[in-house]
Structures are given as structure tokens and as C-alpha cells.
Design an enzyme around this catalytic site. Structure first.
Site, PDB file in Angstrom:
ATOM      1  N   CYS A  23       5.609  -2.391 -12.815  1.00 19.64           N
ATOM      2  CA  CYS A  23       4.317  -2.399 -12.123  1.00 19.64           C
ATOM      3  C   CYS A  23       3.751  -3.810 -12.013  1.00 19.64           C
ATOM      4  CB  CYS A  23       3.311  -1.512 -12.852  1.00 19.64           C
ATOM      5  SG  CYS A  23       3.769   0.228 -12.897  1.00 19.64           S
ATOM      6  N   ASP A 116      -7.453   5.885  12.528  1.00 22.31           N
ATOM      7  CA  ASP A 116      -7.943   7.241  12.825  1.00 22.31           C
ATOM      8  C   ASP A 116      -7.988   8.124  11.577  1.00 22.31           C
ATOM      9  OD1 ASP A 116      -5.247   7.535  12.336  1.00 22.31           O
ATOM     10  OD2 ASP A 116      -4.776   8.469  14.265  1.00 22.31           O
TER      11      ASP A 116
END
Length: 201
Positions: A23, A116
Site C-alpha cells: 500500500c 455524470d
């Protein structure tokens, strides 16, 4: 999160937890590439199960990994998801990898959301495999291009390469739209569906 992504493309990427090796390398790479995402009008946000104080401390390690000043500031936020509520809701759990308590860990998901507010791409990496952020940028370039122009991108496409004329564009229409020319590959089937043209500007 709606204010964060207003009128822009967004990318959400999740992580198993703070202070873990894979990570840290991923977040370090994301920090380095943030100007490239910003150039494309794409906002980034990460998610990890640990707390905000953990995120701030981990940010120092991430910056230090990049050989930068070990500050608590990153160019994008990290969502704290200590109870895995968001990870569960968004289907981000890795069924094969468990933490020390036997709980499924958060997988390495990549969600790209369009202006959108609709999902445009979802990639799921297992917890043990680090992402390729160069590939994520390549995919973004394809999504941005094909959202603006009625084209498709072929295998291994990179910005500047030829693009493809989609099958739903009839031959007579295609010649009017793609005035720079279309190259059609001859195939044994005789079907003329492999049509290439220059990438639109």
C-alpha cells in the site's frame, strides 16, 4: 463525496490498511502521478480501513518513501473506513485474504467515475498484488478520448496511436466523420470490421 467529484472525473482506489508495504508503494506512486491526473481533470481519493490519525501518520511514511519531506499532507484525501462499511457497500472485500482477526481485508479496487456520476471502469486487484498506475492512466486516456469522440481504442493502445472506428458507424458515415482516412484490414471472413483511423485531436 458528491462535492468532491462535481463536474469532474473521479478515481477511488482502496487499500487493505495503513502502514503496509504494498500500500505504501502504491500511495507513493499515486502521489508522484497526481499532477498527471490533475492535468486530465481527474480528482483522486483513496480509502483504507484505519483512522484519520493513522492516515496522517502513514502520510509521513508515504512522503518519506518518495524521498520527500515527511509531512502529513498528500495531494488527495484518504477516507477512513475502520468498520469496513464502505468497503462492504462497494464490494471491495477480498474473499481470499484475511486479517489477524479472520476478517476479509479490503481489496485493491479502482473505480473511475465520470462527470455524470456513473461508473466508467472497475478493476479489482487482490490484496497481495500492487496496482500499475501507468495502466490506470492509460485507461483514463482511453476513457476521456472515447467519451469525447466516437472511436474505440484497440489492444495495447497508447495516446497518439491509431484508434478504431466502432462497428455501429456505417461505412458511408465513417468516411464523412473520419476525413483523415480509414484503413480497413482484410480478413478471411471478408467482413470489414477492423477499421483504423488516426487519433482525433
Amino acid at each position: 463525496m458528491s462535492s468532491w467529484e462535481t463536474r469532474k472525473w473521479g478515481i477511488l482506489f482502496s487499500h487493505p490498511r495503513d502502514y503496509t508495504p504494498v500500500c505504501t508503494t502504491e500511495l507513493g506512486r499515486a502521489v508522484k502521478l497526481e499532477p498527471e491526473f490533475a492535468k486530465r481533470n481527474v480528482r483522486m481519493i483513496a480509502l483504507s480501513i484505519d483512522s484519520v490519525p493513522d492516515h496522517l501518520g502513514w502520510s509521513k511514511d508515504i512522503n518519506s518513501y518518495n524521498c520527500d519531506e515527511p509531512t502529513e499532507t498528500l495531494p488527495f484525501p484518504i477516507i477512513a473506513d475502520p468498520k469496513r462499511d464502505l468497503a462492504v457497500k462497494l464490494g471491495m472485500l477480498d474473499p481470499d485474504e484475511k486479517d489477524s482477526d479472520g476478517m476479509p481485508v479490503t481489496a485493491r479496487c479502482v473505480f473511475i467515475i465520470g462527470p455524470d456520476k456513473k461508473m466508467k471502469l472497475s478493476i479489482l486487484y487482490p490484496a497481495t498484488t500492487g496496482r500499475n498506475f501507468d495502466e490506470i492512466l492509460r485507461v483514463l486516456d482511453s476513457l476521456l478520448l472515447t467519451a469525447k469522440h466516437n472511436v474505440a481504442t484497440p489492444v495495447d493502445w497508447k495516446p497518439g496511436d491509431r484508434v478504431m472506428v466502432p462497428p455501429n458507424v456505417p461505412e458511408d458515415e465513417a468516411s464523412k466523420i473520419f476525413t483523415c482516412g480509414i484503413e480497413t484490414k482484410d480478413l478471411p471472413s471478408g467482413k470489414k470490421y477492423l477499421r483504423y483511423t488516426a487519433q482525433p485531436k
